[in-house]
Design a protein around this motif. Structure first.
Motif, PDB file in Angstrom:
ATOM      1  N   LYS A 247       0.814  -1.294   0.106  1.00 43.70           N
ATOM      2  CA  LYS A 247       0.111   0.078  -0.040  1.00 43.70           C
ATOM      3  C   LYS A 247       1.025   1.392   0.046  1.00 43.70           C
ATOM      4  O   LYS A 247       1.893   1.425   0.876  1.00 43.70           O
ATOM      5  CB  LYS A 247      -0.807   0.171   1.172  1.00 43.70           C
ATOM      6  CG  LYS A 247      -2.161  -0.718   1.034  1.00 43.70           C
ATOM      7  CD  LYS A 247      -3.287  -0.326   2.070  1.00 43.70           C
ATOM      8  CE  LYS A 247      -4.604  -0.459   1.759  1.00 43.70           C
ATOM      9  NZ  LYS A 247      -4.931  -1.628   0.736  1.00 43.70           N
ATOM     10  N   LEU A 248       0.436   2.204  -1.008  1.00 41.54           N
ATOM     11  CA  LEU A 248       1.643   3.378  -1.076  1.00 41.54           C
ATOM     12  C   LEU A 248       0.304   4.541  -1.124  1.00 41.54           C
ATOM     13  O   LEU A 248      -0.365   4.469  -2.090  1.00 41.54           O
ATOM     14  CB  LEU A 248       2.023   3.417  -2.397  1.00 41.54           C
ATOM     15  CG  LEU A 248       3.454   2.567  -2.292  1.00 41.54           C
ATOM     16  CD1 LEU A 248       4.074   2.931  -3.648  1.00 41.54           C
ATOM     17  CD2 LEU A 248       4.323   3.008  -1.253  1.00 41.54           C
ATOM     18  N   GLN A 249       0.151   4.998  -0.158  1.00 40.93           N
ATOM     19  CA  GLN A 249      -0.894   6.299   0.132  1.00 40.93           C
ATOM     20  C   GLN A 249      -2.356   5.454  -0.122  1.00 40.93           C
ATOM     21  O   GLN A 249      -2.559   4.631   0.538  1.00 40.93           O
ATOM     22  CB  GLN A 249      -0.554   7.295  -0.881  1.00 40.93           C
ATOM     23  CG  GLN A 249       0.576   8.169  -0.650  1.00 40.93           C
ATOM     24  CD  GLN A 249       1.053   9.009  -1.988  1.00 40.93           C
ATOM     25  OE1 GLN A 249       0.072   9.628  -2.491  1.00 40.93           O
ATOM     26  NE2 GLN A 249       1.974   9.222  -2.193  1.00 40.93           N
ATOM     27  N   THR A 250      -3.110   6.037  -1.132  1.00 39.67           N
ATOM     28  CA  THR A 250      -4.249   5.400  -1.237  1.00 39.67           C
ATOM     29  C   THR A 250      -4.244   4.146  -2.063  1.00 39.67           C
ATOM     30  O   THR A 250      -5.413   3.578  -2.405  1.00 39.67           O
ATOM     31  CB  THR A 250      -5.283   6.410  -1.829  1.00 39.67           C
ATOM     32  OG1 THR A 250      -4.881   6.866  -3.174  1.00 39.67           O
ATOM     33  CG2 THR A 250      -5.591   7.606  -0.843  1.00 39.67           C
ATOM     34  N   LYS A 251      -3.135   3.805  -2.883  1.00 32.77           N
ATOM     35  CA  LYS A 251      -2.964   3.023  -3.806  1.00 32.77           C
ATOM     36  C   LYS A 251      -2.613   1.620  -3.319  1.00 32.77           C
ATOM     37  O   LYS A 251      -1.507   1.536  -2.236  1.00 32.77           O
ATOM     38  CB  LYS A 251      -2.153   3.378  -5.127  1.00 32.77           C
ATOM     39  CG  LYS A 251      -2.654   4.582  -5.587  1.00 32.77           C
ATOM     40  CD  LYS A 251      -3.607   4.586  -6.778  1.00 32.77           C
ATOM     41  CE  LYS A 251      -3.677   5.789  -7.386  1.00 32.77           C
ATOM     42  NZ  LYS A 251      -4.609   5.452  -8.634  1.00 32.77           N
ATOM     43  N   THR A 252      -3.009   0.421  -4.008  1.00 30.16           N
ATOM     44  CA  THR A 252      -2.170  -0.748  -3.738  1.00 30.16           C
ATOM     45  C   THR A 252      -1.420  -1.145  -5.110  1.00 30.16           C
ATOM     46  O   THR A 252      -2.045  -1.224  -5.899  1.00 30.16           O
ATOM     47  CB  THR A 252      -3.205  -1.833  -3.358  1.00 30.16           C
ATOM     48  OG1 THR A 252      -3.802  -1.486  -2.231  1.00 30.16           O
ATOM     49  CG2 THR A 252      -2.613  -3.158  -3.009  1.00 30.16           C
ATOM     50  N   ILE A 253      -0.111  -1.200  -4.877  1.00 31.24           N
ATOM     51  CA  ILE A 253       0.674  -1.419  -6.186  1.00 31.24           C
ATOM     52  C   ILE A 253       0.506  -2.843  -6.535  1.00 31.24           C
ATOM     53  O   ILE A 253       0.458  -3.866  -5.831  1.00 31.24           O
ATOM     54  CB  ILE A 253       2.214  -0.834  -6.245  1.00 31.24           C
ATOM     55  CG1 ILE A 253       2.794  -1.725  -5.142  1.00 31.24           C
ATOM     56  CG2 ILE A 253       2.065   0.768  -5.683  1.00 31.24           C
ATOM     57  CD1 ILE A 253       4.331  -1.353  -5.342  1.00 31.24           C
ATOM     58  N   LYS A 254       0.760  -2.942  -7.768  1.00 24.70           N
ATOM     59  CA  LYS A 254       0.864  -4.219  -8.535  1.00 24.70           C
ATOM     60  C   LYS A 254       2.202  -4.440  -9.271  1.00 24.70           C
ATOM     61  O   LYS A 254       2.440  -3.583 -10.047  1.00 24.70           O
ATOM     62  CB  LYS A 254      -0.220  -4.620  -9.536  1.00 24.70           C
ATOM     63  CG  LYS A 254      -0.411  -5.795 -10.344  1.00 24.70           C
ATOM     64  CD  LYS A 254      -1.628  -5.986 -10.920  1.00 24.70           C
ATOM     65  CE  LYS A 254      -1.631  -7.487 -11.848  1.00 24.70           C
ATOM     66  NZ  LYS A 254      -1.544  -7.245 -13.064  1.00 24.70           N
ATOM     67  N   VAL A 255       2.881  -5.531  -8.862  1.00 22.64           N
ATOM     68  CA  VAL A 255       4.065  -5.639  -9.315  1.00 22.64           C
ATOM     69  C   VAL A 255       4.272  -6.828 -10.117  1.00 22.64           C
ATOM     70  O   VAL A 255       3.963  -8.078  -9.516  1.00 22.64           O
ATOM     71  CB  VAL A 255       5.404  -5.786  -8.257  1.00 22.64           C
ATOM     72  CG1 VAL A 255       6.747  -5.835  -8.934  1.00 22.64           C
ATOM     73  CG2 VAL A 255       5.327  -4.419  -7.613  1.00 22.64           C
ATOM     74  N   SER A 256       4.645  -7.210 -11.484  1.00 22.89           N
ATOM     75  CA  SER A 256       4.398  -8.475 -12.162  1.00 22.89           C
ATOM     76  C   SER A 256       5.455  -8.320 -13.377  1.00 22.89           C
ATOM     77  O   SER A 256       5.884  -7.154 -13.841  1.00 22.89           O
ATOM     78  CB  SER A 256       2.978  -8.641 -12.746  1.00 22.89           C
ATOM     79  OG  SER A 256       2.507  -7.595 -13.248  1.00 22.89           O
ATOM     80  N   TYR A 257       5.752  -9.519 -14.067  1.00 22.27           N
ATOM     81  CA  TYR A 257       6.755  -9.534 -14.992  1.00 22.27           C
ATOM     82  C   TYR A 257       5.972  -8.885 -15.987  1.00 22.27           C
ATOM     83  O   TYR A 257       4.919  -9.142 -16.540  1.00 22.27           O
ATOM     84  CB  TYR A 257       7.049 -11.150 -15.348  1.00 22.27           C
ATOM     85  CG  TYR A 257       8.024 -11.775 -14.289  1.00 22.27           C
ATOM     86  CD1 TYR A 257       8.984 -11.290 -14.150  1.00 22.27           C
ATOM     87  CD2 TYR A 257       7.330 -12.922 -13.479  1.00 22.27           C
ATOM     88  CE1 TYR A 257       9.890 -12.140 -13.292  1.00 22.27           C
ATOM     89  CE2 TYR A 257       8.172 -13.389 -12.756  1.00 22.27           C
ATOM     90  CZ  TYR A 257       9.550 -13.066 -12.407  1.00 22.27           C
ATOM     91  OH  TYR A 257      10.190 -13.785 -11.593  1.00 22.27           O
ATOM     92  N   ALA A 258       7.028  -8.211 -16.803  1.00 18.72           N
ATOM     93  CA  ALA A 258       6.660  -7.408 -18.137  1.00 18.72           C
ATOM     94  C   ALA A 258       6.760  -8.318 -19.288  1.00 18.72           C
ATOM     95  O   ALA A 258       7.797  -8.499 -19.504  1.00 18.72           O
ATOM     96  CB  ALA A 258       7.284  -6.039 -18.396  1.00 18.72           C
ATOM     97  N   ARG A 259       5.326  -8.715 -19.644  1.00 21.74           N
ATOM     98  CA  ARG A 259       5.682  -9.505 -20.801  1.00 21.74           C
ATOM     99  C   ARG A 259       5.221  -9.128 -21.869  1.00 21.74           C
ATOM    100  O   ARG A 259       4.010  -8.568 -22.280  1.00 21.74           O
ATOM    101  CB  ARG A 259       4.841 -10.975 -20.661  1.00 21.74           C
ATOM    102  CG  ARG A 259       5.483 -11.727 -19.739  1.00 21.74           C
ATOM    103  CD  ARG A 259       4.726 -13.295 -19.412  1.00 21.74           C
ATOM    104  NE  ARG A 259       4.965 -13.984 -18.491  1.00 21.74           N
ATOM    105  CZ  ARG A 259       4.094 -13.901 -17.328  1.00 21.74           C
ATOM    106  NH1 ARG A 259       2.959 -12.964 -17.248  1.00 21.74           N
ATOM    107  NH2 ARG A 259       4.083 -14.329 -16.244  1.00 21.74           N
ATOM    108  N   PRO A 260       6.017  -8.702 -22.835  1.00 19.46           N
ATOM    109  CA  PRO A 260       5.486  -8.095 -24.075  1.00 19.46           C
ATOM    110  C   PRO A 260       4.807  -8.869 -25.038  1.00 19.46           C
ATOM    111  O   PRO A 260       5.111  -9.992 -25.262  1.00 19.46           O
ATOM    112  CB  PRO A 260       6.947  -7.609 -24.936  1.00 19.46           C
ATOM    113  CG  PRO A 260       7.831  -8.634 -24.338  1.00 19.46           C
ATOM    114  CD  PRO A 260       7.405  -8.769 -22.963  1.00 19.46           C
ATOM    115  N   SER A 261       3.722  -8.492 -25.663  1.00 20.82           N
ATOM    116  CA  SER A 261       2.907  -8.984 -26.540  1.00 20.82           C
ATOM    117  C   SER A 261       2.385 -10.317 -26.336  1.00 20.82           C
ATOM    118  O   SER A 261       2.389 -11.182 -27.124  1.00 20.82           O
ATOM    119  CB  SER A 261       3.530  -9.043 -28.231  1.00 20.82           C
ATOM    120  OG  SER A 261       4.596 -10.037 -27.934  1.00 20.82           O
TER     121      SER A 261
END
Length: 174
Positions: free
Chosen positions: A70-84
């Motif tokens: 949680k950062l301020q009012t947001k819950t961040i999402k961290v995931s692998y960046a898979r192009p296309s």
């Protein structure tokens, strides 16, 4: 680029700076590059960014440690960046039954609550230039498009006489 070290981070607070972004993810391990994505015109944060770690283990650790933070009012999402990948390819929606008076911008506003819109267009009648009440919306991710279908299909937007139809566009290449 190896997708095992490259992460995409969504739902960042608008006022987070590049430096804060870098120090948060740099606390996990050695970063090769990181970029907070900004609007080209206004320079405002678009609320997401990319982080590339030197070591795949650190990328994995960043997902396990920081996803759901949680950062301020947001819950961040961290995931692998898979192009296309399929998650991006099939995120194009076909919308019909739109009010003829609805502009492209208004259509985007209606859909933007469900995710990040990549492109949108409303089809116009060639002869009159008037909206045909049909449009396309391409989201960043398929899951966002699915949420938009759940939330808007069969609903009446403000000023609409009839419910709109929202479904996946048959031809992903359009």
């Amino acid at each position: 680029m190896d997708s095992k070290t490259n992460l995409i981070v969504n739902y960042l607070p608008q006022n987070m700076t590049q430096d804060e972004f870098k120090s948060l993810f740099g606390s996990i391990g050695d970063i090769e590059s990181c970029k907070l994505v900004r609007d080209k015109i206004t320079g405002q944060s678009l609320g997401y960014g990319f982080v590339n770690y030197s070591d795949p283990n650190d990328a994995d650790k960043a997902i396990n440690t920081l996803n759901g933070l949680k950062l301020q009012t947001k819950t961040i999402k961290v995931s692998y960046a898979r192009p296309s990948s399929a998650s991006i390819r099939d995120a194009n929606l076909y919308v019909s039954g739109l009010p003829k008076t609805m502009s492209q911008k208004e259509m985007e506003q209606l859909f933007s609550q469900y995710g990040r819109i990549i492109t949108s267009r409303i089809l116009l009648d060639q002869a009159t230039g008037v909206s045909r009440g049909v449009g396309f919306i391409r989201f960043d991710k398929r899951i966002e498009a699915e949420e938009a279908i759940k939330g808007l299909n069969g609903q009446k937007p403000l000023g609409a006489a009839e419910p709109i139809t929202v479904k996946f566009a048959n031809n992903p290449s359009q």
